[in-house]
Design a protein around this motif. Structure first.
Motif, PDB file in Angstrom:
ATOM      1  N   PRO A 208      -3.426  20.663  26.586  1.00 42.91           N
ATOM      2  CA  PRO A 208      -2.433  20.252  27.593  1.00 42.91           C
ATOM      3  C   PRO A 208      -1.006  20.253  27.058  1.00 42.91           C
ATOM      4  O   PRO A 208      -0.060  20.111  27.832  1.00 42.91           O
TER       5      PRO A 208
ATOM      6  N   ASN B  21       0.504  22.989  31.412  1.00 38.16           N
ATOM      7  CA  ASN B  21      -0.320  22.162  32.297  1.00 38.16           C
ATOM      8  C   ASN B  21       0.320  21.941  33.656  1.00 38.16           C
ATOM      9  O   ASN B  21      -0.258  21.263  34.518  1.00 38.16           O
TER      10      ASN B  21
ATOM     11  N   TRP C  21      -4.505  25.801  34.229  1.00 39.12           N
ATOM     12  CA  TRP C  21      -4.197  25.902  32.796  1.00 39.12           C
ATOM     13  C   TRP C  21      -5.436  25.741  31.922  1.00 39.12           C
ATOM     14  O   TRP C  21      -5.544  26.375  30.861  1.00 39.12           O
ATOM     15  N   ALA C  22      -6.368  24.876  32.330  1.00 44.40           N
ATOM     16  CA  ALA C  22      -7.535  24.581  31.492  1.00 44.40           C
ATOM     17  C   ALA C  22      -8.457  25.782  31.345  1.00 44.40           C
ATOM     18  O   ALA C  22      -9.315  25.806  30.444  1.00 44.40           O
TER      19      ALA C  22
END
Length: 635
Positions: free
Chosen positions: A52, A76, A81-82
């Motif tokens: 993050p 993030n 994004w993850a």
């Protein structure tokens, strides 16, 4: 906190190493930017085990070292994004006359930053250690040859207009102008002279360091005369300068202050002020006007690209309306400034200007007159310090609160001589402007000695020569005082005949976030209350701007809130026309129906005169229900 919120930042540090990997990709579109480009999209993919705290940093020129970034954005902020892929959108970036480049960096959780710098909240700034990907270059079309940052200003003669703009080279440029409706063959053309400044002219960090310095390009200055109208270099709308109504906009500190946790942050409240001005200009049509910005102009404070950002923000207004300024502490103050008497020890602290020592301000603007003050450092003299001009029924005077103004100084002599020679039969009103206020109920105790010196040396001139109104910035509030003479209030009404001393108004509420406290009651140390002095007629901490309307008989000032566009304070001052036989700066009498219409605003950021849209934009940050007028006490 950093793991939960995406931040944009504008600071950098020292060189850090890192090698891009072959697996992660970073692309930015469009690759070519135009004046109409409103945003850019940053996309990445194949980022393994994303954190993050991973981020994209922004650079210009591409040769900048990893820690010399203009800003950064945490990944993030993207919903995906993850997954190791995503995209982000940035608003329009300024034309810096050099390509941009974007670099993606990893920041593993739990790994402390080695960057010694922190943001304004004390959070660490990234140290650019783990570089994962680099984008291709993103450039503006024209490679810096296209004129940008167009702004107008009155020149020394009443039939002249000054046109300034920036290019990436110092090649030949000119200004063409003509009357509305005439063919271009009938337009006139004057050459524009180029000026710039160098990194060695800066007086301190960060202005003279790679973290803050970017070449400013070349400022071109062309002056046209015998004008009945004006044309922008490309599409400036011609303006009839002989109309019976005159429009002017005045404001205090507006600026493009960029906190460390923002990237090229457009100050929402400041931008809203600008949009209010645009709305008013549209409503008023092509009648002449001018804008007055009394100090703390861009809040660049040594980060040179913020000047570019600021001028692009104001160009829609300043390219159509003369834009006038005076110097503030955030353009000038540095440790070795030449005028620093003992009583200023805690006032001119040497840090507010970010090492610029007034040089960018002096080159990027060109005001009437030839006032200057040596820097004593080998840098060009500081200019645009004090001057005056007539517009309609009002004589406007500007001063520098940052350089010598005490009795016997060149500035004092100018102010004295100028006020002695105002033709009151032509301009029955005098509006005086400077940055640091002569009167305020703010708890800025360190400026007390400065205010006392102004009252001692300048207020007698104000009273003797019947100055109508004194406007100030610096304090990020709006506060209207009654007409003042040596701390004494001469009239507490909001509608009165000029009583022999000027009303003072602090207009520093245009967009700066930080707001100093009011003076507390000393017998309430635990739960302080902030009583409003009797001399303070109205004060408020909300953002807004002021509008000034003047006819030969009456001057009206209105304070308008950004949150609703409504008038929240108003004062009317009726003139006493004096004919002292002084020489007339302008030939002939003013028509009886001539009026001056002005927007005034302030804030230690750039007190602009913006408008209605600002109210909507502000709601992204401030709820309009937070309007807090202060009539008697504020707790």
């Amino acid at each position: 906190m950093l793991a939960k919120v995406a931040f944009l930042v504008v600071l950098a540090g020292h060189l850090a190493a890192g090698e891009p990997t072959s697996t992660t990709t970073l692309t930015v579109t469009p690759a070519t930017l135009t004046k109409s480009t409103q945003s850019i999209t940053i996309s990445w993919s194949n980022l393994p085990s994303p954190s993050p705290l991973d981020y994209v940093a922004v650079y210009s020129p591409p040769t900048s070292s990893d820690l010399d970034y203009l800003g950064f954005l945490f990944l993030n902020a993207s919903a995906s994004w993850a997954t190791g892929a995503g995209s982000l959108t940035l608003p329009r970036v300024p034309d810096l006359r050099a390509p941009y480049q974007f670099r993606l960096f990893r920041w593993p959780p739990g790994e402390p930053s080695k960057n010694p710098r922190v943001d304004q909240d004390g959070d660490p700034l990234p140290d650019a250690t783990h570089r994962a990907a680099v984008s291709g270059n993103v450039s503006y079309e024209g490679a810096g040859a296209r004129p940008t940052q167009l702004h107008l200003a009155f020149a020394d003669e009443v039939d002249q207009m000054r046109v300034l703009f920036v290019c990436g080279d110092d090649g030949r440029r000119s200004v063409r102008y003509g009357l509305a409706g005439r063919s271009e063959e009938e337009w006139k053309e004057v050459p524009a002279e180029a000026t710039t400044y160098e990194q060695g002219h800066m007086c301190g960090y960060p202005a003279n360091d790679s973290v803050g310095w970017r070449h400013p390009g070349f400022v071109f200055d062309g002056v046209g005369s015998d004008t009945g109208g004006w044309s922008e270099i490309h599409s400036f709308i011609a303006r009839d300068t002989e109309a019976n109504e005159t429009i002017a906009f005045l404001f205090g500190d507006l600026g493009t202050y960029v906190p460390y946790n923002t990237y090229f942050r457009t100050p929402l409240e400041s931008l809203s002020t600008v949009k209010w001005i645009l709305r008013d200009l549209e409503a008023l049509g092509a009648r002449p006007a001018f804008i007055s910005h009394i100090g703390d102009i861009s809040y660049a404070r040594g980060y040179s690209w913020l000047w570019d950002h600021f001028f692009e923000q104001i160009e829609p207004i300043a390219s159509n309306t003369p834009y006038h300024v005076c110097i503030g502490n955030h353009e000038y103050d540095w440790p070795l400034q030449p005028w620093k008497p003992s009583w200023t020890a805690n006032i001119y602290n040497g840090k507010d200007g970010g090492g610029e020592c007034g040089v960018p301000y002096s080159i990027k603007f060109r005001m009437p007159g030839n006032s200057s003050f040596p820097t004593g450092s080998g840098a060009p003299d500081t200019q645009n310090l004090y001057y005056s001009f007539d517009v309609g029924v009002v004589h406007f005077v500007y001063m520098s609160t940052e350089t010598d103004f005490i009795h016997g100084s060149d500035q004092y002599k100018f102010i004295k001589d100028d006020l002695e020679h105002v033709n009151r039969s032509r301009t029955p009103f005098i509006v005086f402007q400077g940055h640091r206020p002569m009167y305020t109920s703010s708890n800025e105790v360190k400026d007390t000695a400065h205010r006392e010196q102004m009252i001692q040396h300048l207020e007698p001139l104000f009273v003797k020569h019947n100055v109508t109104l004194a406007l100030w910035g610096h304090i990020h509030r709006y506060e209207r005082f009654c007409p003042m003479k040596n701390y004494q209030c001469l009239n507490t009404s909001s509608s009165f005949v000029y009583p022999g001393a000027p009303a003072h108004i602090v207009i520093g509420m245009a967009g700066q976030d930080y707001q100093p406290s009011w003076e507390p009651r000393h017998d309430h140390p635990d739960v302080p209350i902030f009583p409003q002095p009797e001399r303070s007629m109205y004060r408020v901490g909300e953002f807004g701007y002021t509008k000034l309307v003047a006819t030969r008989n009456k001057m009206t000032l209105m304070y308008i809130g950004n949150h609703d566009g409504q008038v929240h304070d108003m004062v009317e001052i009726f003139s006493q026309v004096h004919n002292n036989g002084a020489p007339d700066k302008l030939a002939g009498e003013m028509p009886q129906n001539t009026s001056l219409y002005i927007l005034i605003a302030g804030s230690v950021m750039l007190a602009l005169l913006l408008g209605f849209v600002s109210g909507f934009v502000v709601r992204r940050k401030r709820d309009s229900t937070r309007w807090t007028p202060v009539n008697n006490e504020e707790s």
